[in-house]
Write an enzyme that holds these catalytic residues in place. Structure first.
Site, PDB file in Angstrom:
ATOM      1  N   GLU A 261      50.766  40.379  33.085  1.00 24.64           N
ATOM      2  CA  GLU A 261      50.373  40.814  31.737  1.00 24.64           C
ATOM      3  C   GLU A 261      50.019  39.572  30.933  1.00 24.64           C
ATOM      4  O   GLU A 261      50.860  38.703  30.723  1.00 24.64           O
ATOM      5  CB  GLU A 261      51.534  41.572  31.091  1.00 24.64           C
TER       6      GLU A 261
ATOM      7  N   ASP B 106      55.796  40.242  17.942  1.00 24.09           N
ATOM      8  CA  ASP B 106      56.347  39.201  18.794  1.00 24.09           C
ATOM      9  C   ASP B 106      57.341  38.327  18.058  1.00 24.09           C
ATOM     10  O   ASP B 106      57.200  38.043  16.872  1.00 24.09           O
ATOM     11  CB  ASP B 106      55.209  38.338  19.353  1.00 24.09           C
TER      12      ASP B 106
END
Length: 260
Positions: free
Chosen positions: A50, A61
């Protein structure tokens, strides 16, 4: 939507052992041209790759991956550069490659152009967390089907069964089960939420379930995959890339340690 991409990008059915290991890294770190070496390192021991497309405001994030995004952008990484790198090694890529990122850079690049470049670069699927499913169905699903690309939606412990089934019906490739409602790499992540993972396992889902956020070790991976089909490791791997000048040996041994 079912992908008809070439065979080396197909995931095993959900009842096949061993569990799937998906390794995430941010494109463009630690150096701009390290993408090919990182991919080759990952595919020696993992089942999926990924790749994060760096963005200036990665709201989902945590600090480590945000730092990686910042470094990647400083290094000069962008979508066009990433596709160029992937095309240069596409004959050497042996496992599925998924691109993960935010919708604004993709739209700026041009969504159909982006999908066409994915298909030409041996990318098999996308994860775009900030693309609403209604928008996906209305504007983008048909384009993804045209280029035989999978698309993965995310679910959390707070997602209702009804919505999980809805998102699963739109997804292909796999369903991304966020282990907790926090950012990536959060030390307070509740990794093994028994009730949540049992609930997912009990639902008639069409896709394999991969659990992400907070997996740092073999023990973590084994815990979350007792009732799921696989796990996604991001922050722990990105940390290795950021903190080690000679990262290759450590990265390789880390990945192999998860499933061996």
């Amino acid at each position: 939507m079912k992908s008809t991409h070439q065979d080396n990008t197909q995931l095993p059915a959900s009842n096949i052992q061993p569990k799937l290991l998906n390794i995430y890294f941010t494109a463009g770190i630690p150096q701009l041209e390290d993408t090919a070496d990182i991919i080759k390192t990952i595919q020696d021991a993992a089942d999926m790759i990924e790749i994060g497309m760096p963005y200036s405001d990665p709201v989902a994030d945590g600090p480590v991956i945000s730092q990686a995004h910042e470094l990647a952008l400083k290094n000069g990484m962008n979508i066009e550069k990433l596709f160029s790198q992937l095309k240069s090694i596409k004959e050497e890529i042996k496992i599925p490659v998924i691109l993960m990122g935010y919708i604004n850079p993709v739209l700026s690049f041009g969504f159909e152009k982006f999908c066409r470049e994915c298909a030409e670069s041996v990318v098999s699927g996308l994860i775009i967390p900030d693309l609403p499913p209604i928008e996906f169905e209305k504007n983008y699903q048909e384009i993804l089907e045209k280029y035989h690309l999978n698309f993965t939606f995310l679910v959390t412990p707070e997602t209702s069964d009804e919505r999980i089934l809805y998102l699963d019906s739109l997804s292909s490739g796999f369903l991304y089960a966020v282990s907790s409602s926090s950012t990536t790499g959060n030390d307070n992540t509740v990794l093994k939420n028994e009730e949540y993972l049992s609930r997912l396992a009990s639902l008639p889902l069409q896709n394999p379930v991969l659990v992400g956020f907070g997996i740092k070790s073999k023990e973590d991976f084994e815990n979350v995959t007792e009732k799921a089909d696989g796990g996604i490791i991001g922050t722990a791997f990105v940390n290795i890339l950021l903190q080690n000048r000679d990262w290759k040996d450590k990265a390789q041994s880390f990945i192999k340690s998860i499933k061996n």
